[in-house]
Design a protein around this motif. Structure first.
Motif, mmCIF file in Angstrom:
data_model
loop_
_atom_site.group_PDB
_atom_site.id
_atom_site.type_symbol
_atom_site.label_atom_id
_atom_site.label_comp_id
_atom_site.label_asym_id
_atom_site.label_seq_id
_atom_site.Cartn_x
_atom_site.Cartn_y
_atom_site.Cartn_z
ATOM 1 N N ARG A 61 5.820 -13.699 4.504
ATOM 2 C CA ARG A 61 4.604 -14.512 4.590
ATOM 3 C C ARG A 61 4.543 -15.303 5.890
ATOM 4 N NH1 ARG A 61 4.201 -19.393 0.547
ATOM 5 N NH2 ARG A 61 5.736 -20.151 2.074
ATOM 6 N N ASP A 62 5.490 -16.227 6.080
ATOM 7 C CA ASP A 62 5.376 -17.181 7.186
ATOM 8 C C ASP A 62 5.513 -16.524 8.551
ATOM 9 O OD1 ASP A 62 5.130 -18.984 5.130
ATOM 10 O OD2 ASP A 62 7.180 -19.738 5.281
ATOM 11 N N ALA A 63 6.527 -15.672 8.727
ATOM 12 C CA ALA A 63 6.697 -15.010 10.027
ATOM 13 C C ALA A 63 5.560 -14.031 10.291
ATOM 14 C CB ALA A 63 8.051 -14.308 10.092
ATOM 15 N N ALA A 64 5.123 -13.358 9.241
ATOM 16 C CA ALA A 64 3.998 -12.439 9.414
ATOM 17 C C ALA A 64 2.754 -13.188 9.876
ATOM 18 C CB ALA A 64 3.722 -11.698 8.107
ATOM 19 N N ILE A 65 2.462 -14.313 9.248
ATOM 20 C CA ILE A 65 1.298 -15.110 9.646
ATOM 21 C C ILE A 65 1.467 -15.642 11.063
ATOM 22 C CG2 ILE A 65 0.100 -17.287 9.183
ATOM 23 C CD1 ILE A 65 0.459 -16.654 6.176
ATOM 24 N N ARG A 81 -2.471 -7.540 -4.130
ATOM 25 C CA ARG A 81 -3.778 -8.016 -4.551
ATOM 26 C C ARG A 81 -3.611 -9.416 -5.130
ATOM 27 N NH1 ARG A 81 -7.181 -3.413 -5.395
ATOM 28 N NH2 ARG A 81 -6.032 -1.441 -5.542
ATOM 29 N N ALA A 82 -4.699 -10.142 -5.223
ATOM 30 C CA ALA A 82 -4.644 -11.465 -5.846
ATOM 31 C C ALA A 82 -4.166 -11.351 -7.291
ATOM 32 C CB ALA A 82 -6.008 -12.136 -5.786
ATOM 33 N N ASP A 83 -4.586 -10.283 -7.964
ATOM 34 C CA ASP A 83 -4.194 -10.060 -9.356
ATOM 35 C C ASP A 83 -3.077 -9.020 -9.452
ATOM 36 O OD1 ASP A 83 -5.739 -7.970 -8.490
ATOM 37 O OD2 ASP A 83 -6.885 -7.749 -10.347
ATOM 38 N N HIS A 84 -2.025 -9.213 -8.648
ATOM 39 C CA HIS A 84 -0.937 -8.218 -8.610
ATOM 40 C C HIS A 84 -0.207 -8.081 -9.939
ATOM 41 C CE1 HIS A 84 1.788 -11.631 -8.296
ATOM 42 N NE2 HIS A 84 1.173 -12.042 -7.195
ATOM 43 N N GLY A 85 -0.303 -9.072 -10.793
ATOM 44 C CA GLY A 85 0.238 -8.941 -12.139
ATOM 45 C C GLY A 85 1.728 -9.161 -12.290
ATOM 46 N N VAL A 86 2.403 -9.569 -11.226
ATOM 47 C CA VAL A 86 3.842 -9.820 -11.321
ATOM 48 C C VAL A 86 4.055 -11.233 -11.864
ATOM 49 C CG1 VAL A 86 6.027 -9.925 -10.071
ATOM 50 C CG2 VAL A 86 4.266 -8.278 -9.372
ATOM 51 N N PRO A 87 4.764 -11.400 -12.972
ATOM 52 C CA PRO A 87 4.975 -12.734 -13.542
ATOM 53 C C PRO A 87 5.755 -13.640 -12.598
ATOM 54 C CG PRO A 87 5.562 -11.010 -15.122
ATOM 55 C CD PRO A 87 5.384 -10.342 -13.794
ATOM 56 N N ALA A 89 -0.423 -13.114 0.399
ATOM 57 C CA ALA A 89 -0.814 -14.224 1.268
ATOM 58 C C ALA A 89 -0.949 -13.757 2.715
ATOM 59 C CB ALA A 89 0.211 -15.355 1.173
ATOM 60 N N ALA A 90 -0.013 -12.936 3.173
ATOM 61 C CA ALA A 90 -0.069 -12.446 4.550
ATOM 62 C C ALA A 90 -1.273 -11.533 4.757
ATOM 63 C CB ALA A 90 1.221 -11.718 4.901
ATOM 64 N N ASP A 91 -1.499 -10.622 3.817
ATOM 65 C CA ASP A 91 -2.632 -9.706 3.943
ATOM 66 C C ASP A 91 -3.959 -10.471 3.963
ATOM 67 O OD1 ASP A 91 -0.776 -7.694 3.867
ATOM 68 O OD2 ASP A 91 -1.383 -6.891 1.922
ATOM 69 N N GLU A 92 -4.064 -11.436 3.073
ATOM 70 C CA GLU A 92 -5.318 -12.196 2.985
ATOM 71 C C GLU A 92 -5.551 -12.993 4.259
ATOM 72 O OE1 GLU A 92 -8.758 -13.261 0.646
ATOM 73 O OE2 GLU A 92 -7.409 -11.572 0.879
ATOM 74 N N VAL A 117 -10.179 0.108 11.591
ATOM 75 C CA VAL A 117 -10.244 -1.328 11.878
ATOM 76 C C VAL A 117 -11.061 -2.034 10.793
ATOM 77 C CG1 VAL A 117 -11.093 -3.079 13.493
ATOM 78 C CG2 VAL A 117 -9.943 -1.019 14.357
ATOM 79 N N GLY A 118 -10.509 -3.134 10.293
ATOM 80 C CA GLY A 118 -11.192 -3.906 9.274
ATOM 81 C C GLY A 118 -11.086 -3.333 7.878
ATOM 82 N N ARG A 119 -10.136 -2.417 7.665
ATOM 83 C CA ARG A 119 -9.994 -1.773 6.355
ATOM 84 C C ARG A 119 -8.613 -2.020 5.752
ATOM 85 N NH1 ARG A 119 -11.018 4.344 7.348
ATOM 86 N NH2 ARG A 119 -10.505 4.489 5.126
ATOM 87 N N THR A 120 -8.579 -2.178 4.445
ATOM 88 C CA THR A 120 -7.337 -2.147 3.686
ATOM 89 C C THR A 120 -7.262 -0.766 3.059
ATOM 90 O OG1 THR A 120 -7.406 -4.517 3.213
ATOM 91 C CG2 THR A 120 -6.028 -3.155 1.777
#
Length: 214
Positions: free
Chosen positions: A90-94, A117-123, A137-140, A195-198
């Motif tokens: 997260r932090d280094a990527a950002i 995804r925001a709803d990745h579903g991992v507890p 967080a990094a992707d967003e 460009v601009g695509r996930t």
């Protein structure tokens, strides 16, 4: 010739990506943390640069990026320690995104994962949560920048031989070979339509160039 810098230069995908880029005439710099890995990187045709991105701020990373045309983020903490996962994934990527903007390196390709995804579903009590949370967080953050970004989100990585084909938006785990992920990354760097695509993908039968052309 495109001058490309790869973060996470000794990773399995990066070691397969570098020779693809070199073979087509690109100039590749690969950032590694462990100097003992320099020979492995050099054998791919890339130039190894030793730097610990976990402990560099954006200005320090910008110095690494100076003079390059594109950046590939393929670094990661490798799981395990949650604090280090957040620090790298997260932090280094950002910080690298801020650095790319500061250094005038507009083209940025992130190697992410299918479930980011925001709803990745991992507890929250799952050992994998820190990775899922950090990658999202990094992707967003990348999506909110003015960079010419592409997020590549493959499914479960395998050591299978490359097929040259992928399936977009696969169901399930979306397993795909690291070699095909490397080929997708190389192709995405040169394809303006990405460009601009996930781009979420797994193994499949659609030729990579056709799939990326949109």
């Amino acid at each position: 010739m495109t001058r490309i810098l790869i973060f996470g230069g000794h990773g399995k995908v990066a070691l397969l990506l570098a020779p693809l880029l070199v073979a087509r005439g690109d100039e590749v710099t690969a950032v590694i943390r462990n100097p003992a890995h320099a020979d492995d990187v050099a054998a791919t045709g890339a130039t190894p640069v030793v730097a610990d991105i976990e402990h560099l701020d954006a200005s320090g990373i910008a110095e690494l990026l100076a003079g390059h045309d594109a950046v590939v983020w393929s670094a990661g903490a490798g799981g395990g320690d949650a604090a280090r996962t957040y620090a790298v994934d997260r932090d280094a990527a950002i910080a690298s995104m801020d650095a790319a903007a500061a250094a005038g390196v507009a083209r940025y390709v992130m190697v992410s994962w299918l479930g980011s995804r925001a709803d990745h579903g991992v507890p929250a009590d799952d050992a994998f949560f820190a990775y899922a949370d950090a990658k999202w967080a990094a992707d967003e953050r990348l999506r909110g920048t003015a960079l010419d970004w592409t997020i590549l989100a493959p499914g479960a990585l395998t050591l299978d031989e490359p097929t040259g084909g992928i399936e977009l938006d696969p169901h399930g785990r979306g397993a795909v070979s690291r070699a095909d992920v490397a080929a997708v990354t190389a192709a995405a760097l040169a394809e303006p339509a990405t460009v601009g695509r996930t781009i979420r993908f797994g193994a499949g039968s659609t030729p990579i160039a056709e799939a990326l052309a949109g």
